[in-house]
Design an enzyme around this catalytic site. Structure first.
Site, short mmCIF file in Angstrom:
data_model
loop_
_atom_site.label_atom_id
_atom_site.label_comp_id
_atom_site.label_asym_id
_atom_site.label_seq_id
_atom_site.Cartn_x
_atom_site.Cartn_y
_atom_site.Cartn_z
N GLY A 145 0.86 -1.17 0.00
CA GLY A 145 0.00 0.00 0.00
C GLY A 145 0.89 1.21 0.00
O GLY A 145 1.73 1.37 -0.87
N GLU A 146 0.77 2.03 1.01
CA GLU A 146 1.60 3.22 1.13
C GLU A 146 2.09 3.30 2.57
O GLU A 146 1.30 3.50 3.49
CB GLU A 146 0.78 4.45 0.72
CG GLU A 146 1.47 5.78 0.96
CD GLU A 146 2.89 5.82 0.42
OE1 GLU A 146 3.11 5.52 -0.77
OE2 GLU A 146 3.80 6.14 1.20
N SER A 147 3.40 3.11 2.74
CA SER A 147 3.94 2.97 4.09
C SER A 147 3.73 4.21 4.95
O SER A 147 3.50 4.10 6.16
CB SER A 147 5.43 2.62 4.02
OG SER A 147 6.14 3.59 3.27
N CYS A 198 6.13 -5.21 0.28
CA CYS A 198 6.28 -3.86 -0.28
C CYS A 198 6.17 -2.80 0.84
O CYS A 198 7.10 -2.69 1.64
CB CYS A 198 5.27 -3.66 -1.40
SG CYS A 198 5.76 -2.36 -2.53
N ARG A 221 5.87 0.31 -7.53
CA ARG A 221 6.56 1.39 -6.78
C ARG A 221 7.30 0.78 -5.57
O ARG A 221 7.13 1.18 -4.42
CB ARG A 221 5.56 2.46 -6.33
CG ARG A 221 5.02 3.26 -7.52
CD ARG A 221 4.25 4.49 -7.10
NE ARG A 221 3.23 4.16 -6.11
CZ ARG A 221 3.20 4.61 -4.86
NH1 ARG A 221 4.13 5.41 -4.42
NH2 ARG A 221 2.23 4.25 -4.06
N HIS A 244 4.95 -8.27 -4.71
CA HIS A 244 3.62 -8.69 -4.23
C HIS A 244 3.27 -10.09 -4.72
O HIS A 244 2.61 -10.23 -5.75
CB HIS A 244 2.55 -7.74 -4.79
CG HIS A 244 2.63 -6.34 -4.30
ND1 HIS A 244 1.96 -5.90 -3.18
CD2 HIS A 244 3.31 -5.28 -4.77
CE1 HIS A 244 2.22 -4.62 -2.99
NE2 HIS A 244 3.03 -4.21 -3.93
N GLU A 303 1.06 -11.88 -3.59
CA GLU A 303 -0.40 -12.03 -3.46
C GLU A 303 -1.15 -11.61 -4.72
O GLU A 303 -2.34 -11.89 -4.84
CB GLU A 303 -0.91 -11.27 -2.23
CG GLU A 303 -0.95 -9.75 -2.33
CD GLU A 303 0.41 -9.07 -2.13
OE1 GLU A 303 1.44 -9.76 -2.04
OE2 GLU A 303 0.43 -7.82 -2.08
#
Ligand code: GLN
Length: 193
Positions: free
Chosen positions: A47-49, A79, A138, A174, A176
């Site tokens: 996602g976005e850390s 990620c 990303r 990823h 998944e």
């Protein structure tokens, strides 16, 4: 059966739940502090850390997660989840923090614009054949590993993209989203043991 949590503050929670359930795990979402204490293993999704960091503090789960990692909880981060596991972060936004536990520096957004997203086949000897189909979105890379960190996979140019340190597992990509289940299976083995 051990119960595994997926940290469900932000990111691709559902994809992880699907893989874990397909492997037979008892899966719950973790969003509140008491839920952190109730799981036998935790997945931190992509996602976005910086957002996961902020929400972890806002939801009051940060300290409990840090504590459980210190106490040896098996955790798998993909990620942004890998970034959250790193003791040190490069190219974080101002004030960005991680949960830590993994003795490594993880560099955010390590791939240039033209290759923000790509898929490759990676050799991961620890997982046996065939190679891993890995989706990078990303993605970060792992740098400056401490002596206790084992490399599970690297890109052909040598950049490290999957690591393990005791009960902590992290991939820059990823699994998944590409139907690759061996990393989740490896995580579940740690949870079961
Ligand atoms: N670039 C994101 C971050 O810094 C990670 C991207 C991802 O999880 N796919 O957190």
């Amino acid at each position: 059966m051990p119960r595994v949590g997926v940290l469900a503050l932000q990111g691709d929670v559902r994809e992880h739940e699907r893989v874990l359930r397909a492997l037979g795990a008892d899966v719950v979402r973790v969003r509140r502090e008491e839920e952190v204490w109730q799981v036998d293993g935790l997945v931190i999704p992509g996602g976005e850390s910086s957002v996961i960091d902020k929400l972890a503090r806002a939801f009051g789960v940060r300290d409990a997660i840090v504590q459980r990692i210190r106490d040896g909880l098996p955790v798998y981060g993909t990620c942004a989840g890998l970034i959250m596991l790193a003791d040190r972060i490069a190219d974080g936004i101002g004030g960005q923090r991680t949960f830590g536990g993994l003795d490594a520096t993880v560099r955010r957004n390590a791939f240039g614009r033209q290759s923000e997203s790509f898929e490759v086949e990676l050799d991961a000897p620890a997982l046996d054949a065939p190679p891993v189909r890995a989706a990078f979105i990303r993605a970060p890379v792992v740098e400056q590993l401490g002596p206790g960190v084992e490399v599970l996979a690297a890109l052909p140019d040598g950049r490290i993209v999957a690591v393990e340190q005791g009960p902590l597992l992290g991939t820059a990509f990823h699994p998944e989203v590409t139907g690759e289940t061996r990393f989740h299976a490896r995580f579940l083995e740690r949870v079961g043991g």
